[in-house]
Design an enzyme around this catalytic site. Structure first.
Site, PDB file in Angstrom:
ATOM      1  N   ASN A 175      -3.780   8.987   4.431  1.00  0.00           N
ATOM      2  CA  ASN A 175      -2.592   8.395   5.043  1.00  0.00           C
ATOM      3  C   ASN A 175      -2.572   8.456   6.569  1.00  0.00           C
ATOM      4  O   ASN A 175      -2.006   7.579   7.224  1.00  0.00           O
ATOM      5  CB  ASN A 175      -1.333   9.101   4.525  1.00  0.00           C
ATOM      6  CG  ASN A 175      -1.129   8.927   3.031  1.00  0.00           C
ATOM      7  OD1 ASN A 175      -1.573   7.944   2.451  1.00  0.00           O
ATOM      8  ND2 ASN A 175      -0.469   9.874   2.406  1.00  0.00           N
ATOM      9  N   HIS A 204       0.315   4.388  -2.544  1.00  0.00           N
ATOM     10  CA  HIS A 204       0.047   5.748  -2.073  1.00  0.00           C
ATOM     11  C   HIS A 204       1.179   6.701  -2.452  1.00  0.00           C
ATOM     12  O   HIS A 204       0.954   7.909  -2.570  1.00  0.00           O
ATOM     13  CB  HIS A 204      -0.176   5.755  -0.563  1.00  0.00           C
ATOM     14  CG  HIS A 204      -1.562   5.335  -0.172  1.00  0.00           C
ATOM     15  ND1 HIS A 204      -2.294   5.973   0.801  1.00  0.00           N
ATOM     16  CD2 HIS A 204      -2.361   4.347  -0.635  1.00  0.00           C
ATOM     17  CE1 HIS A 204      -3.479   5.392   0.938  1.00  0.00           C
ATOM     18  NE2 HIS A 204      -3.528   4.391   0.071  1.00  0.00           N
ATOM     19  N   ARG A 257       0.826  -1.210   0.000  1.00  0.00           N
ATOM     20  CA  ARG A 257       0.000   0.000   0.000  1.00  0.00           C
ATOM     21  C   ARG A 257       0.866   1.269   0.000  1.00  0.00           C
ATOM     22  O   ARG A 257       0.499   2.274  -0.623  1.00  0.00           O
ATOM     23  CB  ARG A 257      -0.924  -0.020   1.225  1.00  0.00           C
ATOM     24  CG  ARG A 257      -1.955   1.092   1.259  1.00  0.00           C
ATOM     25  CD  ARG A 257      -3.040   0.760   2.266  1.00  0.00           C
ATOM     26  NE  ARG A 257      -4.008   1.828   2.384  1.00  0.00           N
ATOM     27  CZ  ARG A 257      -4.159   2.596   3.472  1.00  0.00           C
ATOM     28  NH1 ARG A 257      -3.379   2.392   4.534  1.00  0.00           N
ATOM     29  NH2 ARG A 257      -5.062   3.543   3.509  1.00  0.00           N
ATOM     30  N   HIS A 284      -6.296  -5.956  -2.487  1.00  0.00           N
ATOM     31  CA  HIS A 284      -7.142  -6.077  -1.295  1.00  0.00           C
ATOM     32  C   HIS A 284      -7.452  -7.530  -0.948  1.00  0.00           C
ATOM     33  O   HIS A 284      -8.280  -7.806  -0.089  1.00  0.00           O
ATOM     34  CB  HIS A 284      -8.435  -5.282  -1.468  1.00  0.00           C
ATOM     35  CG  HIS A 284      -8.236  -3.804  -1.323  1.00  0.00           C
ATOM     36  ND1 HIS A 284      -9.267  -2.889  -1.416  1.00  0.00           N
ATOM     37  CD2 HIS A 284      -7.116  -3.073  -1.076  1.00  0.00           C
ATOM     38  CE1 HIS A 284      -8.786  -1.672  -1.240  1.00  0.00           C
ATOM     39  NE2 HIS A 284      -7.488  -1.750  -1.040  1.00  0.00           N
TER      40      HIS A 284
END
Length: 317
Positions: free
Chosen positions: A93, A65, A61, A192
């Site tokens: 975040n 990001h 992740r 996911h």
């Protein structure tokens, strides 16, 4: 003999230069600069996952990001400092992204082996790949040679990273803004299949959404009440949250996506066909996921003389 050495030097220089033509990244970038770089990163990632399995999803992740905010430049790793606002406190975040200590450990090992050579941006790209592989997912060649930013943008982080409340049109727009297709969106959403989400990110779905299996929603409500317990966690894939497989897509077919944005991928749009494909064909999912990860990892990298190689990933040199 001297002329031979000179020729060899030219060839080595030319090889390094070729790796950077048109800003292209190369999987072989560190082969001579820091031969053990990839094995150092892999070893640290595996050790971190053995210590806490969840960290694999967290490292994956972090790369996502990072890349979605002005490119894959490790800007997400920069701490706030006097006169400097980083991205860690941006809404997507704050109290959410994690794994920074693992990155610090990897960087420290690399600095000991090859001082000032391996960028923090490349660490994020490699750690994402190594996490997926160790948890049972596909592998891919990671293009390397990124450099680190000397700036960050909290405002860009707030607008560029799609929130878990996103509908399909906003998801498609967010990915298109990064040069990523609808296939990339559906394939990358398969990340996911591992990891956890906080109650605050799925509360509205389990109490208000209609495109959710009623028994599934009810099973989550005791751990995620209408108010309070915002940081309580649930698995994004209830069956195998620490194993990289295609059950995420099978869950969507049953309206058991944990996040609203997850279920939007199977909700009567053109994305449905890809969800069905990946739910029925793990090999195809793995192949497309790997291809899309390479594509995402090439979003606006800093190369050549751009940016810097940070000595510590949390601050500019």
């Amino acid at each position: 003999m001297a002329s031979y050495k000179f020729l060899l030097l030219i060839l080595v220089f030319a090889g390094a230069f070729i790796q950077y033509i048109n800003g292209k990244l190369s999987p072989e970038y560190y082969s001579s600069k820091c031969p053990n770089a990839l094995s150092i990163v892999q070893g640290e990632v595996i050790a971190a996952i053995k210590n806490e399995t969840r960290i694999g999803a967290s490292l994956l992740r972090l790369h996502f990001h990072d890349c979605f905010v002005n490119g894959c430049d490790a800007s997400i790793l920069l701490d706030d400092a006097p006169g400097f606002i980083g991205e860690k406190t941006a809404v997507p975040n704050n109290n959410s992204v994690r794994g920074f200590e693992v990155v610090d450990q990897i960087k420290a090992k690399l600095e000991k082996a090859c001082p000032g050579v391996v960028s923090c941006a490349d660490i994020l790209a490699l750690a994402a790949r190594d996490s997926v592989v160790h948890l049972g997912g596909p592998s891919w060649k990671v293009g390397l040679g990124r450099r680190d930013s000397t700036s960050a943008s909290r405002s860009a982080a707030n607008t560029s990273i799609p929130p878990p409340t996103s509908n399909i049109s906003s998801l498609l727009s967010s990915f298109a803004a990064q040069g990523l297709s609808s296939r990339d969106l559906v394939a990358l959403a398969g990340s996911h299949t591992i990891g956890l989400a906080r109650c605050t990110n799925f509360r509205a779905r389990i109490y208000n959404d209609t495109t959710i299996d009623a028994v599934f929603a009810k099973s989550l409500q005791s751990n995620c009440p209408i108010t309070g317990n915002d940081n309580n966690l649930a698995s994004l894939d209830l069956q195998t949250p620490t194993y990289f497989d295609n059950l995420y897509y099978k869950n969507l077919l049953k309206e058991k996506g944990l996040l609203h944005s997850d279920q939007e991928l199977f909700n009567g749009t053109s994305a449905d066909a890809l969800v069905k494909l990946y739910a029925s064909d793990t090999f195809k999912f793995f192949k497309d996921f790997a291809k899309s990860m390479v594509k995402m990892g090439e979003i606006k990298p800093l190369t050549g003389s751009q940016g810097e190689i940070r000595i510590k990933c949390r601050k500019v040199n």
